[in-house]
Design an enzyme around this catalytic site. Structure first.
Site, PDB file in Angstrom:
ATOM      1  N   TYR A  39       0.841  -1.208   0.000  1.00  0.00           N
ATOM      2  CA  TYR A  39       0.000   0.000   0.000  1.00  0.00           C
ATOM      3  C   TYR A  39       0.874   1.254   0.000  1.00  0.00           C
ATOM      4  CZ  TYR A  39      -3.438   3.490   1.387  1.00  0.00           C
ATOM      5  OH  TYR A  39      -4.237   4.611   1.435  1.00  0.00           O
ATOM      6  N   GLU A  91       9.571  -8.051   4.035  1.00  0.00           N
ATOM      7  CA  GLU A  91       9.752  -8.358   5.453  1.00  0.00           C
ATOM      8  C   GLU A  91       9.371  -9.788   5.826  1.00  0.00           C
ATOM      9  OE1 GLU A  91       7.535  -6.512   4.057  1.00  0.00           O
ATOM     10  OE2 GLU A  91       5.604  -6.489   5.069  1.00  0.00           O
ATOM     11  N   SER A 128       6.666 -10.911  37.985  1.00  0.00           N
ATOM     12  CA  SER A 128       6.070 -12.252  38.054  1.00  0.00           C
ATOM     13  C   SER A 128       7.135 -13.334  38.108  1.00  0.00           C
ATOM     14  CB  SER A 128       5.196 -12.473  36.822  1.00  0.00           C
ATOM     15  OG  SER A 128       6.025 -12.587  35.667  1.00  0.00           O
ATOM     16  N   GLY A 129       8.368 -12.964  37.726  1.00  0.00           N
ATOM     17  CA  GLY A 129       9.415 -13.985  37.654  1.00  0.00           C
ATOM     18  C   GLY A 129       9.521 -14.566  36.264  1.00  0.00           C
ATOM     19  N   VAL A 154      10.222 -14.085  32.081  1.00  0.00           N
ATOM     20  CA  VAL A 154      11.354 -13.437  31.407  1.00  0.00           C
ATOM     21  C   VAL A 154      11.125 -11.925  31.288  1.00  0.00           C
ATOM     22  CG1 VAL A 154      12.817 -13.503  29.356  1.00  0.00           C
ATOM     23  CG2 VAL A 154      11.540 -15.523  30.012  1.00  0.00           C
ATOM     24  N   ASP A 155       9.926 -11.541  30.839  1.00  0.00           N
ATOM     25  CA  ASP A 155       9.698 -10.132  30.502  1.00  0.00           C
ATOM     26  C   ASP A 155       9.807  -9.224  31.729  1.00  0.00           C
ATOM     27  OD1 ASP A 155       9.148 -11.327  28.097  1.00  0.00           O
ATOM     28  OD2 ASP A 155       6.978 -11.247  28.353  1.00  0.00           O
ATOM     29  N   SER A 156       9.052  -9.540  32.768  1.00  0.00           N
ATOM     30  CA  SER A 156       9.101  -8.635  33.931  1.00  0.00           C
ATOM     31  C   SER A 156      10.460  -8.712  34.619  1.00  0.00           C
ATOM     32  CB  SER A 156       7.958  -8.930  34.909  1.00  0.00           C
ATOM     33  OG  SER A 156       8.071 -10.214  35.441  1.00  0.00           O
ATOM     34  N   SER A 157      11.129  -9.853  34.531  1.00  0.00           N
ATOM     35  CA  SER A 157      12.455  -9.963  35.150  1.00  0.00           C
ATOM     36  C   SER A 157      13.469  -9.087  34.419  1.00  0.00           C
ATOM     37  CB  SER A 157      12.938 -11.411  35.135  1.00  0.00           C
ATOM     38  OG  SER A 157      12.052 -12.201  35.881  1.00  0.00           O
TER      39      SER A 157
END
Ligand code: XMP
Length: 521
Positions: free
Chosen positions: A89, A177, A228-229, A231-234
């Protein structure tokens, strides 16, 4: 700082692969992120911008209300000589806005096509005479704008690519992509060469850059992080710890919906490996379970859990306000796929499920900090490794914010959670014993709200069933069922039926995502 000295922005025209473009550019070493197509020139002028990509999108350029590039943005880019690349587009839009002609294709073209570049230099440096590309379009460019050359064709598109080496503006009908366009990486890399952006982006500068930005934004104020423990929040905890040290207050909420090793894992890692100064454990299990009593609808479970989390955080913040000073920010480990599937990235994408950390209540007292919001899980893992987090944390399988509640299909009761917890331990133990953890994205059981008849020790049983879910994935957007070794699967099922009271049957979920999702609710 190397990373954001130079950026290539992707303007979002609603295409489903838009975010993938930014990701590919980052993979190629240039910092990239998405902005809405309505972006103001003022915003672009604030950025160290080296190039602009116009994404694909579902509209037709002649449609009433079709998204357009603001004229001021086009003039600015042309005057400043900022290279532009329109994709699908974006290609048609640039062609039209620059004076070319776009017409409706006879039919929609979707899938593989053969692309013939006319010149194999510049944008198409290093390509073969014929390249397989991925197309998904209805309209097509018929004539390039005046002063622009046709740079490539396909059997259906007379102008599958156009461009000008004077203005450095290019359009391509295909999607570079996606993995189905094998030369796509080369084309994007060539565009980056044209922009002259230095290929300095990597996780290490991202860490420095983000730490510097958080320092500036937060200053001496205080941040509460829902840890939370996972991966992300750690990773967010480690970034914030680096940036603001003791102004960070990590709150680990025991919501009664955790696996048996979650709490000790967090207590251990965050005292030894990431020695955050303030780790607060809040036991709110009673409260969550009471709020969930009798609820069976998955979205309702998520809503209740999301809101209860915020209530718990707000109450904890009030206590901390008095003790250490006002808490201004709430940090979260939201990552890009959470946002896509909760439909907060664009009005065109469908809502799959409300990831709890996206479905925040209105009128919340905190300002949000989400440093990973643009990234995919594997990028977050790379950051975790760069930060020196232990592998057992970085490689941990994802666990949803609403925890076991969305694996306890039907009613969430203490008893059913205990059943599920035990089955979960067995699945983890058996997977570890089989030595296959590294091959898997997630592996877990869900408790099904159906009862079936069985026979155990000569007696009839009428119990619930466990479904095992075990998938391989790269980014959780799609997933494949793991082709288990039969003996491993059977041993796992046998242990579950023998050791978990109240379960007399085990199923293996053999559905890929799509059409299923990874979690069952
Ligand atoms: P689905 O089930 O949507 O899951 O295919 C994709 C990935 O996201 C995780 N997931 C969640 N994570 N809050 C989270 O933080 C949630 O509400 C949530 N729901 C699913 C899921 O475990 C998988 O890795």
């Amino acid at each position: 700082m190397a990373t954001k000295d130079e950026v290539v922005v992707v303007l979002d025209f609603g295409g489903q692969y838009c975010h993938l473009i930014a990701r590919r550019l980052r993979e190629l070493g240039v910092y990239s992120f998405i902005l809405p197509y309505t972006v103001k020139v003022k915003r672009l002028k604030e950025l160290p911008i080296k190039g602009i990509v116009l994404s694909g999108g579902p509209s037709s350029v002649y449609e009433k209300g079709a998204p357009k590039l603001p004229k001021a943005v086009l003039s600015y880019a042309l005057e400043e000589g900022i290279p532009m690349l329109g994709i699908c587009y974006g290609h048609q839009l640039l062609a039209k806005m620059l004076g070319g002609t776009v017409e409706s294709g006879k039919e929609r073209e979707y899938g593989r096509a053969t692309f013939y570049p006319r010149r194999r230099t510049g944008l198409f440096e290093g390509l073969w005479e014929e390249e397989t590309v991925w197309m998904s379009h209805g309209d097509l460019v018929k004539d390039p704008p005046e002063g622009y050359e046709v740079l490539g064709t396909t059997s259906t598109c007379p102008v599958a690519a156009f461009g000008s080496e004077d203005s450095h503006v290019y359009g391509i009908q295909f999607h570079p992509e996606v993995a189905h366009t094998p030369c796509g990486r080369k084309v994007l890399g060539n565009f980056l060469d044209i922009t002259g952006a230095a290929r300095t982006w990597s996780m290490a500068p991202f860490v420095e850059e983000t730490v510097a930005r958080i320092k500036k934004e937060v200053g001496k104020k205080r941040v509460l992080l829902g840890l939370s423990g996972g991966v992300d929040s750690s990773v967010v905890a480690a970034l914030l710890h680096k940036a603001i040290g003791s102004s960070l207050h990590c709150v680990f909420v025991d919501n009664g919906l955790l696996r048996d090793n979650d709490r000790p894992f967090v207590e251990d890692i965050f005292s030894k490996n990431v020695p955050v100064k303030n780790l607060h454990i809040v036991d709110a299990s009673e409260r969550f379970l009471t709020a969930l009593k009798g609820v069976t609808d998955p979205e309702e479970k998520r809503r209740i859990i999301g809101h209860t989390f915020i209530d718990v955080f707000e109450e904890k913040a009030k206590i901390l306000d008095k003790k250490v000073g006002r808490i201004e920010f709430l940090a979260q480990g939201t990552i890009y796929p959470d946002r896509v599937e909760s439909a907060s990235t664009s009005k065109h994408s469908a809502k799959i499920k409300s990831h709890h950390n996206v479905a925040l209540p209105e009128g919340m007292r905190f300002s949000l900090i989400e440093p990973l919001a643009e990234l995919y899980k594997d990028e977050v893992r790379a950051i975790g490794a760069t930060l020196g987090l232990p592998r057992e944390l970085v490689d941990r399988q994802p666990f949803p914010g609403p925890g076991l509640a969305v694996r306890c299909l039907g009613k969430v009761t203490r008893e059913r959670l205990d059943t599920l917890r035990l089955a979960d331990r067995i699945v983890r133990e058996e997977v570890a014993a089989a030595g296959i953890t590294k091959e898997l994205w997630q592996y877990f059981p869900a408790l099904l709200p159906v009862r079936t008849v069985g026979v155990m020790g000569d007696a009839r049983t009428y119990n619930e069933a466990i479904a095992i879910r075990c998938v391989q994935s790269i980014d959780a957007m799609t997933a494949n069922v793991y082709p288990f070794d039969w003996d491993v699967l059977r041993a796992m099922a046998a242990r579950i039926v023998n050791e978990v009271k109240g379960v007399n049957r085990v199923f293996y979920d053999i559905t890929d995502k799509p059409p299923a999702t990874i979690e069952m609710e």
